[in-house]
Write an enzyme that holds these catalytic residues in place. Structure first.
Site, mmCIF file in Angstrom:
data_model
loop_
_atom_site.group_PDB
_atom_site.id
_atom_site.type_symbol
_atom_site.label_atom_id
_atom_site.label_comp_id
_atom_site.label_asym_id
_atom_site.label_seq_id
_atom_site.Cartn_x
_atom_site.Cartn_y
_atom_site.Cartn_z
ATOM 1 N N ASP A 1 -7.862 4.970 -8.590
ATOM 2 C CA ASP A 1 -8.459 3.857 -7.846
ATOM 3 C C ASP A 1 -7.325 3.149 -7.108
ATOM 4 O OD1 ASP A 1 -10.218 0.788 -8.832
ATOM 5 O OD2 ASP A 1 -9.898 1.756 -6.873
ATOM 6 N N THR B 1 -4.785 2.013 -3.665
ATOM 7 C CA THR B 1 -4.841 1.502 -2.304
ATOM 8 C C THR B 1 -4.751 2.695 -1.363
ATOM 9 O OG1 THR B 1 -2.468 1.169 -2.648
ATOM 10 C CG2 THR B 1 -3.867 -0.800 -2.701
ATOM 11 N N PRO C 1 2.834 1.171 -1.811
ATOM 12 C CA PRO C 1 2.928 1.703 -3.187
ATOM 13 C C PRO C 1 1.942 2.851 -3.445
ATOM 14 C CG PRO C 1 2.038 -0.542 -3.184
ATOM 15 C CD PRO C 1 2.495 -0.259 -1.791
HETATM 16 N N1 SAM Z 1 -10.933 -0.173 -4.380
HETATM 17 C C1 SAM Z 1 -9.684 -0.375 -3.681
HETATM 18 C C2 SAM Z 1 -9.543 0.580 -2.532
HETATM 19 O O1 SAM Z 1 -10.318 1.525 -2.453
HETATM 20 O O2 SAM Z 1 -8.645 0.346 -1.719
HETATM 21 C C3 SAM Z 1 -8.533 -0.242 -4.651
HETATM 22 C C4 SAM Z 1 -8.527 -1.387 -5.593
HETATM 23 S S1 SAM Z 1 -7.220 -1.581 -6.680
HETATM 24 C C5 SAM Z 1 -6.896 -3.260 -6.427
HETATM 25 C C6 SAM Z 1 -5.828 -0.733 -5.993
HETATM 26 C C7 SAM Z 1 -4.623 -0.925 -6.891
HETATM 27 O O3 SAM Z 1 -3.734 0.188 -6.821
HETATM 28 C C8 SAM Z 1 -3.748 -2.143 -6.530
HETATM 29 O O4 SAM Z 1 -3.854 -3.107 -7.548
HETATM 30 C C9 SAM Z 1 -2.331 -1.595 -6.404
HETATM 31 O O5 SAM Z 1 -1.350 -2.457 -6.916
HETATM 32 C C10 SAM Z 1 -2.455 -0.304 -7.200
HETATM 33 N N2 SAM Z 1 -1.440 0.708 -6.885
HETATM 34 C C11 SAM Z 1 -1.007 1.075 -5.657
HETATM 35 N N3 SAM Z 1 -0.062 2.039 -5.760
HETATM 36 C C12 SAM Z 1 0.081 2.295 -7.095
HETATM 37 C C13 SAM Z 1 0.892 3.193 -7.854
HETATM 38 N N4 SAM Z 1 1.756 4.025 -7.244
HETATM 39 N N5 SAM Z 1 0.772 3.197 -9.200
HETATM 40 C C14 SAM Z 1 -0.107 2.365 -9.818
HETATM 41 N N6 SAM Z 1 -0.904 1.471 -9.164
HETATM 42 C C15 SAM Z 1 -0.802 1.454 -7.819
#
Ligand code: SAM
Length: 280
Positions: A155, A157, A162
């Site tokens: 799930d 970004t 990141p």
């Molecule tokens: N539903 C949303 C979308 O489709 O864009 C995604 C929601 S969720 C908030 C996305 C999360 O992924 C964020 O909190 C972000 O910090 C996390 N994230 C991004 N890259 C990551 C990584 N390499 N490892 C772990 N978490 C990560």
């Protein structure tokens, strides 16, 4: 004075919603985190200005990410969620008594803090006894795992910042290794409609197909995402999401949903021709 939130979907398309209050704003080491209150969609989370979820339509996204794999293999016990710091996917997973462990790997602890403070609708199950939160990069975390998880949900970004590493061959190969023989991978797979999102979709699909024998895409309409037409990836070592769906077993669980049902389950894998052509 009127307040509006605008997201640039393409260089020629913007999405704008009227804002009542700006509840939270911070800059973590990874991204800018904001939570606002809107008139139409309730509270919503943005990261670096990109829409992540709104109270009004997050149910569609989180139900489709979780109930499709859970209805395909009711024996799932150990789950890994990568990203998902808002807690929505974890909330839906916690509705299954047979799930014993949920590892949540979220790179940014400040996202979890912000959602615990202002988005209890999605963060409400982060303290469930089965949930363990790891604040680290999912790309690194997955390297250490082999034959552990029955389900991995990515799930993340979009594939920049990141989240970029979560769309790579290395990552998908390590997901394959981390899954059991009956393992299922579900990921947020972007969108077929606008060019840049369609290119991300094609790349992700081609890379996942390189590892998993069974790969299918399914779609749902999410009003606040670019074009509204959003796609999820289903990849598995053994399960076919339509052939192996046991409707009676899932209905028998008595899980009340707002979007998912077993009819949608069978229908959502039907893709428009322009999307099929993207995958050829
Ligand atoms: N539903 C949303 C979308 O489709 O864009 C995604 C929601 S969720 C908030 C996305 C999360 O992924 C964020 O909190 C972000 O910090 C996390 N994230 C991004 N890259 C990551 C990584 N390499 N490892 C772990 N978490 C990560």
């Amino acid at each position: 004075m009127e307040l509006w939130y605008t997201e640039q979907h393409t260089e020629n398309v913007r999405f704008t919603i009227k804002v009542d209050r700006h509840l939270y704003s911070s800059q973590s080491e990874f991204q800018r985190i904001d939570i606002m209150e809107s008139y139409e969609f309730g509270r919503f989370l943005t990261l670096d200005g990109c829409m992540m979820l709104t109270e009004k339509d997050e149910f569609i996204y989180h139900e489709m990410m979780v109930h499709i794999p859970m209805a395909t293999n009711p024996k799932i016990q150990k789950v890994l969620v990568i990203g998902g710091g808002d807690g929505g996917a974890v909330r839906e997973l916690c509705r299954y008594p047979n799930i014993q462990e949920i590892d949540l790997v979220e790179i940014d602890e400040m996202v979890v803090e912000a959602c615990r403070l202002h988005l209890q609708q999605t963060a409400c199950k982060l303290d469930d006894g089965r949930v363990q939160i790891f604040y680290e990069d999912g790309l690194k975390f997955i390297r250490r795992k082999e034959n552990v998880y029955d389900l991995i949900i990515v799930d993340s970004t979009d594939p920049f910042g990141p989240g970029e590493g979560l769309f790579t061959r290395e990552f998908y190969g390590n997901c394959y290794k981390a899954l059991t023989d009956e393992g299922i991978l579900v990921n947020q797979h972007e969108s077929p409609y606008y060019k840049t999102y369609a290119q991300s979709l094609q790349k992700a699909h081609e890379r996942i197909k390189g590892y998993f024998p069974i790969t299918k895409l399914y779609n749902a309409h999410i009003p606040t995402y670019p074009s509204g037409n959003w796609v999820f990836g289903f990849a598995s070592k053994t399960y076919d999401p339509i052939r192996d769906l046991n409707e009676t077993a899932w209905d028998g669980l008595g899980i009340e949903t707002e979007y998912y049902n077993t009819e949608i389950h069978k229908g959502c894998f039907a893709l428009p021709n322009y999307v099929k052509r993207l995958l050829e």
